[in-house]
Design a protein around this motif. Structure first.
Motif: not given
Length: 132
Positions: A1-29
């Motif tokens: 088994m393995f464990v990941k810590l992920v951070v979701c930006d569920n805020r209304d203003d999405h303040g971390f997204g000042v420009c493109s490229g500020v998010c990462v996607n993962d794959l379920i493998l």
């Protein structure tokens, strides 16, 4: 088994997204075993303890592209916290063990708190997978 810590930006203003490229996607493998913030017993719309939340196309019969089915929702961060050769099946609960904050050692809890401070107002999730 393995464990990941992920951070979701569920805020209304999405303040971390000042420009493109500020998010990462993962794959379920591997096999999704659980999310410390989603409980199937309390929230039956979140099948398999949050898999549909984190991987919205994983069980969508209309999504034919394999990569799209494996793609996660956008995260601000995704960190592998640890892995083990153990597969934690609980016979009584008839489910796999999934990590919670209390299961982390003191270093893991400190890292969790640092990430929480770095992304104020965002949702942190501990995701557990069975490595098959």
């Amino acid at each position: 088994m393995f464990v990941k810590l992920v951070v979701c930006d569920n805020r209304d203003d999405h303040g971390f997204g000042v420009c493109s490229g500020v998010c990462v996607n993962d794959l379920i493998l591997e096999v999704f075993a659980g999310d410390d913030r989603h409980d199937f017993e309390r929230d039956p719309d979140q099948t398999m303890g949050g898999e549909a939340y984190h991987y919205p196309c994983s069980n969508d019969p209309d999504t034919r592209d394999l990569l799209q089915r494996q793609l996660s929702r956008p995260y601000l961060a995704s960190i592998v916290l640890g892995s083990t050769g153990w597969s934690g099946w609980n016979d009584e609960a008839e489910e796999y063990w999934h990590c919670t904050f209390d299961d982390l050692n003191s270093d893991g809890q400190a890292l969790y708190r640092q990430i929480e401070a770095l992304y104020p107002g965002c949702d942190l999730h501990l995701l557990t997978f069975l490595d098959t």
